[in-house]
Design an enzyme around this catalytic site. Sequence first.
Site, PDB file in Angstrom:
ATOM      1  CG  ASN A   1     -71.486  -5.717 -32.018  1.00  0.00           C
ATOM      2  OD1 ASN A   1     -70.355  -5.977 -32.437  1.00  0.00           O
ATOM      3  ND2 ASN A   1     -71.989  -6.261 -30.920  1.00  0.00           N
ATOM      4  CD1 TRP A   2     -71.067  -5.304 -38.937  1.00  0.00           C
ATOM      5  CD2 TRP A   2     -69.058  -5.293 -39.931  1.00  0.00           C
ATOM      6  NE1 TRP A   2     -71.181  -4.616 -40.120  1.00  0.00           N
ATOM      7  CE2 TRP A   2     -69.970  -4.597 -40.746  1.00  0.00           C
ATOM      8  CE3 TRP A   2     -67.732  -5.414 -40.358  1.00  0.00           C
ATOM      9  CZ2 TRP A   2     -69.600  -4.036 -41.979  1.00  0.00           C
ATOM     10  CZ3 TRP A   2     -67.364  -4.847 -41.569  1.00  0.00           C
ATOM     11  CH2 TRP A   2     -68.288  -4.166 -42.368  1.00  0.00           C
ATOM     12  CE  LYS A   3     -73.576  -9.404 -31.720  1.00  0.00           C
ATOM     13  NZ  LYS A   3     -74.534 -10.152 -30.953  1.00  0.00           N
TER      14      LYS A   3
ATOM     15  CG  HIS B   1     -71.794  -7.014 -26.528  1.00  0.00           C
ATOM     16  ND1 HIS B   1     -72.136  -8.340 -26.454  1.00  0.00           N
ATOM     17  CD2 HIS B   1     -72.649  -6.445 -27.408  1.00  0.00           C
ATOM     18  CE1 HIS B   1     -73.161  -8.554 -27.264  1.00  0.00           C
ATOM     19  NE2 HIS B   1     -73.492  -7.436 -27.862  1.00  0.00           N
TER      20      HIS B   1
ATOM     21  CD  GLU C   1     -72.485 -11.517 -28.317  1.00  0.00           C
ATOM     22  OE1 GLU C   1     -71.583 -10.997 -28.999  1.00  0.00           O
ATOM     23  OE2 GLU C   1     -73.666 -11.642 -28.722  1.00  0.00           O
TER      24      GLU C   1
ATOM     25  CD  GLU D   1     -76.821  -4.703 -27.107  1.00  0.00           C
ATOM     26  OE1 GLU D   1     -77.157  -4.544 -28.284  1.00  0.00           O
ATOM     27  OE2 GLU D   1     -75.843  -5.372 -26.769  1.00  0.00           O
TER      28      GLU D   1
ATOM     29  N   GLY E   1     -79.651 -11.731 -30.529  1.00  0.00           N
ATOM     30  CA  GLY E   1     -79.438 -12.840 -31.455  1.00  0.00           C
ATOM     31  C   GLY E   1     -80.512 -13.916 -31.404  1.00  0.00           C
TER      32      GLY E   1
ATOM     33  CB  SER F   1     -83.893  -9.470 -32.076  1.00  0.00           C
ATOM     34  OG  SER F   1     -83.229 -10.636 -31.610  1.00  0.00           O
TER      35      SER F   1
ATOM     36  N   GLY G   1     -76.785  -6.081 -34.181  1.00  0.00           N
ATOM     37  CA  GLY G   1     -75.845  -7.162 -34.472  1.00  0.00           C
ATOM     38  C   GLY G   1     -76.122  -7.750 -35.848  1.00  0.00           C
ATOM     39  N   GLY G   2     -76.835  -8.865 -35.868  1.00  0.00           N
ATOM     40  CA  GLY G   2     -77.061  -9.633 -37.104  1.00  0.00           C
ATOM     41  C   GLY G   2     -77.494  -8.807 -38.302  1.00  0.00           C
TER      42      GLY G   2
HETATM   43  P1  PGA Z   1     -78.528  -8.789 -32.476  1.00  0.00           P
HETATM   44  O1  PGA Z   1     -77.284  -8.341 -31.566  1.00  0.00           O
HETATM   45  O2  PGA Z   1     -79.004  -7.546 -33.201  1.00  0.00           O
HETATM   46  O3  PGA Z   1     -77.974  -9.816 -33.422  1.00  0.00           O
HETATM   47  O4  PGA Z   1     -79.576  -9.338 -31.570  1.00  0.00           O
HETATM   48  C1  PGA Z   1     -77.284  -7.116 -30.873  1.00  0.00           C
HETATM   49  C2  PGA Z   1     -76.005  -6.941 -30.099  1.00  0.00           C
HETATM   50  O5  PGA Z   1     -75.458  -7.945 -29.602  1.00  0.00           O
HETATM   51  O6  PGA Z   1     -75.505  -5.822 -29.963  1.00  0.00           O
END
Ligand code: PGA
Length: 241
Positions: free
Chosen positions: A9-11, A96, A98, A165, A171, A204, A225-226
């Site tokens: 997930n590149w956000k 998600h 966010e 999640e 994050g 994470s 994500g990251g």
């Molecule tokens: P993260 O994000 O791996 O940076 O914790 C995961 C996500 O939001 O899907």
Amino acid sequence: MRKVVIAGNWKMFKTQVQAREFLTAFLPKLQDVPQNRAVVLCVPFTDLATVAIQLDGSRAALGAQNVHWEDSGAFTGEIAAPMLTELGVGYVIIGHSERREFFGETDETVNLRLKAAQHHGLIPILCVGETKQEREAGETEARIFAQLDKDLAGVDQSNLIIAYEPIWAIGTGETCDCEEANRVIGLIRSQLTNPEVSIQYGGSVKANNIDDIMAQPEIDGVLVGGASLDPDSFARIVNHR
Ligand code: PGA
């Protein structure tokens, strides 16, 4: 058999130029990925067209990060499913945390988006999870079961991926203990009518914890994500043991 799905997930990261650079480094590292393992890149809308061209014939599939429930209409700033499928998008993240926290996403709109995605042949990745406060108050299960109940009303479970999640692990570098993630994912599965739904862990996930996470019997993959922004670290995650 449940499929293993590793999704990035590149956000809101990477311009088209940066996306192309990533893929040039990343795609050659996918040669030995086992057959029963799907690799998905969920990129920003503006990257979809260019990434689709580079992914053509590759081992990775294309995903988006949201979809509207109407096919078209006066919905400024939204993207409809036919706009995604035309570009070869196969997967879409829905709900998600966010989106729920910063953009007013509710269980009702998540439910509409899930049904629209499926109607157009997109495989939705539904995100659920509890806040730190809910976890500390012993409300983890209640929170997640309530989300599943509302989000999945009338949704076809044969064409679905779920990502557990925990919001406090996203994050933050604070990964959920593998056994605890395994336990919660088992509970999520107990609420489903289709036991074959692939359920991912997200929060994470890194190159240095992926092997422990994937060793858990209930965990069918990860939403990253990251660590999906760097070709080496995401390749290591995709090629986990
Ligand atoms: P993260 O994000 O791996 O940076 O914790 C995961 C996500 O939001 O899907």
